[in-house]
Design an enzyme around this catalytic site. Structure first.
Site, short mmCIF file in Angstrom:
data_model
loop_
_atom_site.label_atom_id
_atom_site.label_comp_id
_atom_site.label_asym_id
_atom_site.label_seq_id
_atom_site.Cartn_x
_atom_site.Cartn_y
_atom_site.Cartn_z
N ASP A 169 15.99 -28.85 -57.14
CA ASP A 169 15.13 -28.44 -55.27
C ASP A 169 16.60 -30.05 -55.10
O ASP A 169 16.55 -30.08 -53.91
CB ASP A 169 14.37 -29.65 -55.88
CG ASP A 169 14.03 -30.12 -56.76
OD1 ASP A 169 14.69 -30.73 -57.33
OD2 ASP A 169 12.72 -31.02 -56.66
N HIS A 170 17.56 -30.68 -55.64
CA HIS A 170 18.04 -31.46 -55.04
C HIS A 170 19.45 -31.14 -54.65
O HIS A 170 19.65 -31.56 -53.78
CB HIS A 170 18.14 -32.61 -56.31
CG HIS A 170 16.85 -33.79 -56.25
ND1 HIS A 170 15.82 -33.08 -57.01
CD2 HIS A 170 17.05 -35.00 -56.45
CE1 HIS A 170 14.88 -34.32 -56.92
NE2 HIS A 170 15.74 -35.41 -57.00
N ARG B 78 16.65 -41.99 -61.99
CA ARG B 78 18.41 -42.47 -62.32
C ARG B 78 19.12 -42.27 -63.67
O ARG B 78 19.19 -43.74 -63.27
CB ARG B 78 19.17 -41.27 -61.22
CG ARG B 78 19.17 -42.61 -60.02
CD ARG B 78 20.13 -42.50 -58.99
NE ARG B 78 18.80 -41.77 -58.35
CZ ARG B 78 19.12 -42.08 -56.41
NH1 ARG B 78 20.55 -42.61 -56.20
NH2 ARG B 78 19.03 -41.41 -55.70
N SER C 186 14.22 -44.42 -57.84
CA SER C 186 14.64 -43.39 -58.51
C SER C 186 14.36 -44.25 -59.93
O SER C 186 14.48 -44.98 -60.70
CB SER C 186 15.93 -42.32 -58.26
OG SER C 186 16.55 -42.03 -58.83
N ARG D 194 11.74 -43.00 -49.14
CA ARG D 194 12.36 -43.77 -48.88
C ARG D 194 13.22 -44.08 -47.81
O ARG D 194 14.09 -43.33 -47.25
CB ARG D 194 13.31 -42.99 -50.58
CG ARG D 194 12.08 -43.82 -51.25
CD ARG D 194 13.03 -44.13 -52.33
NE ARG D 194 12.06 -44.28 -53.84
CZ ARG D 194 12.35 -43.17 -55.22
NH1 ARG D 194 13.26 -42.65 -55.35
NH2 ARG D 194 11.22 -43.59 -55.80
N ASP E 167 11.65 -38.17 -62.23
CA ASP E 167 11.73 -38.20 -61.03
C ASP E 167 10.82 -38.69 -61.24
O ASP E 167 9.42 -39.13 -61.30
CB ASP E 167 11.36 -36.93 -60.25
CG ASP E 167 11.82 -37.47 -58.86
OD1 ASP E 167 12.90 -36.95 -58.24
OD2 ASP E 167 11.01 -37.41 -57.70
C1 MIC Z 1 14.85 -39.79 -55.46
O1 MIC Z 1 14.23 -39.24 -54.99
O2 MIC Z 1 16.36 -41.09 -55.20
C2 MIC Z 1 15.26 -38.89 -56.58
C3 MIC Z 1 16.97 -38.09 -56.03
O3 MIC Z 1 14.42 -37.88 -56.10
C4 MIC Z 1 15.16 -39.16 -57.92
C5 MIC Z 1 16.10 -38.80 -58.83
C6 MIC Z 1 17.37 -38.68 -58.85
O4 MIC Z 1 18.20 -39.64 -58.73
O5 MIC Z 1 17.64 -37.22 -59.35
C7 MIC Z 1 13.66 -39.82 -57.78
O6 MIC Z 1 13.18 -40.16 -57.07
O7 MIC Z 1 13.64 -40.28 -59.17
FE1 SF4 Z 2 13.09 -34.61 -53.71
FE2 SF4 Z 2 13.07 -37.54 -54.31
FE3 SF4 Z 2 13.04 -37.14 -52.11
FE4 SF4 Z 2 11.37 -36.55 -53.40
S1 SF4 Z 2 11.99 -37.89 -52.76
S2 SF4 Z 2 12.05 -34.96 -51.46
S3 SF4 Z 2 11.80 -35.51 -54.92
S4 SF4 Z 2 14.92 -36.52 -53.30
#
Ligand code: MIC
Ligand code: SF4
Length: 622
Positions: free
Chosen positions: A63-64, A531, A529, A378, A118
């Protein structure tokens, strides 16, 4: 003893407890991964040499990284699909939707534990589960059947009373809470909701609230499982998963907060932090250039009913670009069937793929100095892809009304139109969901590089300060995402070039030139995140320790997992100061040789964490 719902679920999953260090290890029933963290997690899982996952259910979502500009992301998707098939993991193909929305619809079960790579995994707690975000390596371990260790969380009891007024949304509840608790107020806590007001919130609304509990830094959030949960599971055609669950009447919470839903007004998180909270009424008249509705926070059918109620028969302002991403195939099918999609199109919306998209900087970056209103979770500096943009986080109602007016608008009093019933048939919609057949051979295209090997950092070392930072540094600062960087999530050497690139372009080269280094920061380092690249890539560049006043939960664990020493200290140090670090099981000494200051503290790592640092990280233990 009267128990909170949190501890009912945690205790039912307890494998062991370490009271001295205030930790507990729990059995994990289900896991989820997404593509941006999943490739690493599965490379790690494969390195354990098992033939299949040991969980009740593991799901791998794409999905990313759905923007396929070059072969890299497509290679990752193929790798993930073949791994899933081979090792017994359900696979959700690109287009099926955002992991948290789909997981809520199809898989989250009351009373279960879910670990996801995640940070917004707690979205699934909206049905009364304990869902926790973690680094990929922790999820790989859970898939291998190992327990997951957490600090025994404090439980914040949030009592909801009365009912939201028209135009006020679940999103406003969590933004309001962020204003009270801040982005570090939830660290090592679970936010548990109870009270009469809970009954007035649907499961998707509860999920919105649990989703943004991640922005509080909380380990998880949880709602009771009640008649509303039962109804939700029934329309999702899995009534058999229902089980009633709630806290014992009169149980004690570690902290108590009461929110009167009837007095709440529409709220916004202002640039550049989810806890920079203001009522929308104080922001009115700010001109808006872009509005985006979607993300794992607000992309349910329920959200689009409210958006359509506002947009029906209207046109968006000519200076606004409105993008809409339904959270899943199911949501897309439903809005197609009942005419909502037509209303959105007639209003002038651009329909985006059911994926994370602009939330993670994959397209739709705003114009220079633009104001962007998003229903996301975010608004960290640079995350939208445009450093000069001002990003506000708002409810779907605020977003829709502002798109029409062209300036930030207060939807208080806007009603949901009766013609959009919530009581409709929810299609099961499994056309992009694949059950494993245990047949495939894993396909690894050239974008997928082997896991790097790290040597232990040693008990005493000298290293220069590679960067000196303020409070609340996010993993988006450390390891930026976006369309340019995300394709390298399976290639640590390449992605390490981008560490801190949004705030300090020279960081990566400086580290390589110095061959080793330390990072110095203030409070809540590594928020946001999950990550693990924000730990692996700095380690690859030679970072041996991060010295910060405090750390965010997931990031601290990721640092330890990859053999970087997290040191909780407030030190006085500037760029390129020479630091000497020495430590044993009992104490840590940090000397800033450039200003002759010495700091000493007890080593507060547990034996397990200490051992991981000693051997150079968790992967070296297998
Ligand atoms: C995000 O919202 O920052 C992400 C992308 O979903 C991350 C995961 C990632 O960095 O792949 C998260 O929230 O953990
Ligand atoms: Fe995707 Fe992270 Fe954004 Fe949720 S917050 S939509 S998991 S990138």
């Amino acid at each position: 003893m009267k128990e909170t719902l949190t501890y009912k679920i945690l205790n039912a999953h307890k494998v062991s407890e370490d009271l001295e260090n205030n930790k507990m290890s729990i059995k994990i029933d289900q896991t989820l991964t997404q593509d941006a963290t999943g490739t690493m997690a599965y490379l790690e899982f494969i390195s354990f040499g098992l033939d299949k996952v040991r969980t009740d259910l593991s799901v791998s979502y794409v999905d990313h990284n759905t923007l396929q500009n070059g072969f890299m992301n497509a290679d990752d998707h193929k790798f993930l699909q073949t791994v899933a098939d081979k090792y017994g993991i359900v696979f959700s193909k690109a287009g099926n939707g955002i992991c948290h929305q789909v997981n809520l619809e199809r898989f989250a079960v009351p009373g279960r534990t879910i670990l996801g790579s995640d940070s917004h995994t707690p979205t699934s707690s909206g049905v009364g589960a304990i869902a926790i975000g973690a680094g990929g390596l922790d999820v790989a371990c859970a898939m291998a059947g190992m327990p997951f260790t957490i600090v025994r969380p404090k439980v914040v009891g949030v009592k909801l009373i009365n009912k939201l007024r028209d135009g006020v949304s679940a999103k406003d509840i969590i933004i309001y809470l962020l204003g009270i608790l801040t982005v570090k107020g939830g660290v090592n806590k679970v936010i548990e909701y109870y009270g009469e007001g809970v009954k007035t919130l649907s499961v998707p609304e509860r999920a919105t609230i649990c989703n943004m509990g991640a922005e509080l830094g909380a380990t998880s959030s949880v709602f009771p499982s009640d008649e509303i949960t039962k109804e939700f599971l029934k329309i999702q055609k899995r009534e058999q998963d229902y089980k009633p669950l709630s806290a014992d009447e009169g149980c004690q919470y570690d902290e108590d907060i009461t929110i009167d839903l009837a007095t709440l007004e529409p709220m916004a998180s202002c640039p550049n932090s989810p806890d920079a909270v203001k009522p929308v009424s104080e922001l009115k008249d700010i001109k808006v250039d872009q509005v985006l509705i979607g993300s794992c926070t607000n992309s349910s059918y329920y959200d689009f009913v409210k958006v359509a109620s506002i947009l029906k028969g209207k046109k968006i302002h000519k200076n606004v670009s409105l993008g809409i991403a339904p959270g899943s195939q199911q949501v897309l099918q439903m809005i197609t069937k009942n005419g909502i999609l037509d209303i959105l199109l007639e209003a002038g919306a651009r329909i985006l793929e059911s994926a994370c998209g602009p939330c993670i900087g994959m397209g739709q970056s705003p114009a220079t100095d633009a104001v962007s209103l998003r229903t996301f979770n975010r608004n960290f500096y640079g995350r939208s892809g445009t450093n000069s943009a001002s990003v506000y986080l708002v409810s779907p109602e605020v977003a829709a009304l502002s798109a029409v007016n062209g300036y930030i608008s207060n939807p208080l009093g806007c009603k949901k139109l009766d013609e959009f019933s919530l009581d409709v048939d929810y299609p099961k919609c499994d056309s992009l969901l694949y059950q494993p057949e245990f047949k495939a051979e894993v396909v690894m295209g050239p974008n997928i590089k082997p896991l790097p090997k790290f040597k232990p950092i040693g008990h005493k070392f000298n290293a220069k300060v590679m960067i000196s930072l303020e409070d609340n540094i996010t993993t988006d600062h450390i390891m930026p995402a976006g369309a340019k960087v995300l394709p390298y999530r399976s290639n640590i050497e390449k992605i390490s070039e981008f560490v801190f690139s949004n705030i300090d372009e020279g960081f990566s080269k400086r580290c390589l030139d110095n061959k080793s280094g330390v990072i110095v920061a203030k409070q809540n380092y590594g928020q946001g995140s999950s990550r693990e690249h924000a730990a692996i890539a700095p380690r690859y560049l030679g970072i041996k320790a991060v010295i910060a006043q405090s750390f965010a939960r997931i990031h601290k664990k990721n640092l330890i997992n990859f053999g970087i020493l997290p040191i909780e200290l407030d030190i006085n140090a500037k760029l390129l100061d020479e630091i000497e670090v020495s430590y044993d099981r009992n104490r840590i000494v940090v000397v800033n040789k450039s200003n002759n200051e010495t700091y000493e503290k007890m080593n507060d790592l547990t034996d397990e964490e200490y051992n991981l640092i000693e051997v150079g990280g968790l992967l070296n233990t297998f």
